[in-house]
Design an enzyme around this catalytic site. Structure first.
Site, mmCIF file in Angstrom:
data_model
loop_
_atom_site.group_PDB
_atom_site.id
_atom_site.type_symbol
_atom_site.label_atom_id
_atom_site.label_comp_id
_atom_site.label_asym_id
_atom_site.label_seq_id
_atom_site.Cartn_x
_atom_site.Cartn_y
_atom_site.Cartn_z
ATOM 1 N N GLY A 35 0.612 -0.932 -0.432
ATOM 2 C CA GLY A 35 -0.307 -0.266 -0.325
ATOM 3 C C GLY A 35 0.757 1.343 -0.267
ATOM 4 O O GLY A 35 1.661 1.278 0.148
ATOM 5 N N THR A 36 -0.134 2.474 0.160
ATOM 6 C CA THR A 36 0.846 3.664 -0.070
ATOM 7 C C THR A 36 1.384 4.129 1.178
ATOM 8 O O THR A 36 0.994 3.382 2.404
ATOM 9 C CB THR A 36 0.357 5.251 -0.734
ATOM 10 O OG1 THR A 36 -1.032 4.428 0.874
ATOM 11 C CG2 THR A 36 -0.497 4.732 -1.828
ATOM 12 N N THR A 37 2.442 4.835 1.309
ATOM 13 C CA THR A 37 3.462 4.747 2.811
ATOM 14 C C THR A 37 2.719 6.023 3.585
ATOM 15 O O THR A 37 2.142 6.435 2.557
ATOM 16 C CB THR A 37 4.369 5.545 2.093
ATOM 17 O OG1 THR A 37 5.501 3.984 1.741
ATOM 18 C CG2 THR A 37 5.769 5.179 3.441
ATOM 19 N N SER A 80 -2.584 2.520 5.353
ATOM 20 C CA SER A 80 -2.270 2.109 4.016
ATOM 21 C C SER A 80 -2.533 0.625 3.546
ATOM 22 O O SER A 80 -3.160 -0.126 4.700
ATOM 23 C CB SER A 80 -0.840 1.626 4.773
ATOM 24 O OG SER A 80 -0.007 1.007 3.152
#
Length: 256
Positions: A35-37, A80
């Site tokens: 996932g995105t940070t 996330s």
């Protein structure tokens, strides 16, 4: 034909492997790692949440992607992993916060809310017919005059941190935090530390339109999300600090 030793142990959430692992939970953790940070940093005067939304197409309206949410006046979360799972947990957290106000006539504490969310996530690792939540949350808030930051895991585990990150860039963020974090830093310094970590994790490329920043201040115990103009000012400061490095990188690209 003999089955492979691990075959079949990931077919159901209620089955342990012989070495004591629950594979479905580990797969959910992998969803978070992809996932995105998102990062959280405690300062002496509050807590910062920062997320790189990682926009994959210029046709997407960046404002439509939300990774930082307000739960109560004094609590915010960053996510996330699977966004849909995160939204479901955010809705549940908001209900828990309001139930606490109605029942006890006081705002819910950050650690109590974190435990309630983790209790709910843990039940989805224990019963057949369900799957674990494929998302992790960073829960930030202020209890009295004490800033709090918790990380929750798909398994339902919970840890309190001074600074931490989740998602694809976690390792790069943690290296910066381990080296540069100071307990007496203020909110402005904490945001700059998060931006510094993001700069390192994103190969020296920062775009304010893809970043979200939220803060909870000890002074007023209010969670607020920064505007795009405020985020842009921090991005400009980081790029100015690394001006020479950015110019060198651009020169190398031009030569190629």
């Amino acid at each position: 034909m003999q089955m492979a030793p691990q075959m079949g142990y990931d077919r159901a959430i209620t089955v342990f492997s012989p070495d004591g692992r629950i594979f479905q939970v580990e797969y959910a953790r992998e969803a978070v790692k992809r996932g995105t940070t998102a990062a959280g940093i405690k300062a002496r005067d509050g807590v910062v949440l920062l997320v790189d939304k990682r926009i994959t197409s210029h046709l997407i309206e960046a404002e439509s992607i939300e990774k930082i949410f307000q739960i109560d006046e004094h609590i915010g979360v960053a996510t996330s992993g699977l966004v849909a799972d995160a939204r479901a947990l955010v809705d549940r957290a908001r209900v828990e916060a309001q139930v606490n106000v109605v029942s006890y006539d006081e705002p819910i504490s950050v650690d109590v809310l974190s435990k309630k969310i983790c209790d709910h996530k843990q039940t989805y690792t224990q019963y057949g017919g369900v799957r674990p939540y494929g998302t992790a949350l960073l829960i930030a808030g202020v209890d009295g005059s004490i800033p709090k930051l918790f990380e929750t895991d798909p398994s339902g585990a919970m840890l309190e941190y001074k600074a931490t990150a989740i998602g694809a860039g976690r390792n790069a963020f943690m290296e910066v935090f381990e080296e540069q974090y100071k307990e007496d830093m203020n909110l402005d310094e904490a945001i700059m530390l998060g931006m510094e970590a993001l700069y390192n994790a994103s190969d020296m490329k920062l775009d304010a339109s893809t970043l979200e920043v939220g803060v909870v201040k000890v002074e007023d115990k209010m969670f607020t999300k920064y505007s795009s103009q405020q985020v842009e000012s921090y991005v400009e400061r980081i790029l100015e600090n690394h001006k020479d490095e950015t110019e060198d990188a651009e020169d190398e690209e031009a030569e190629k």
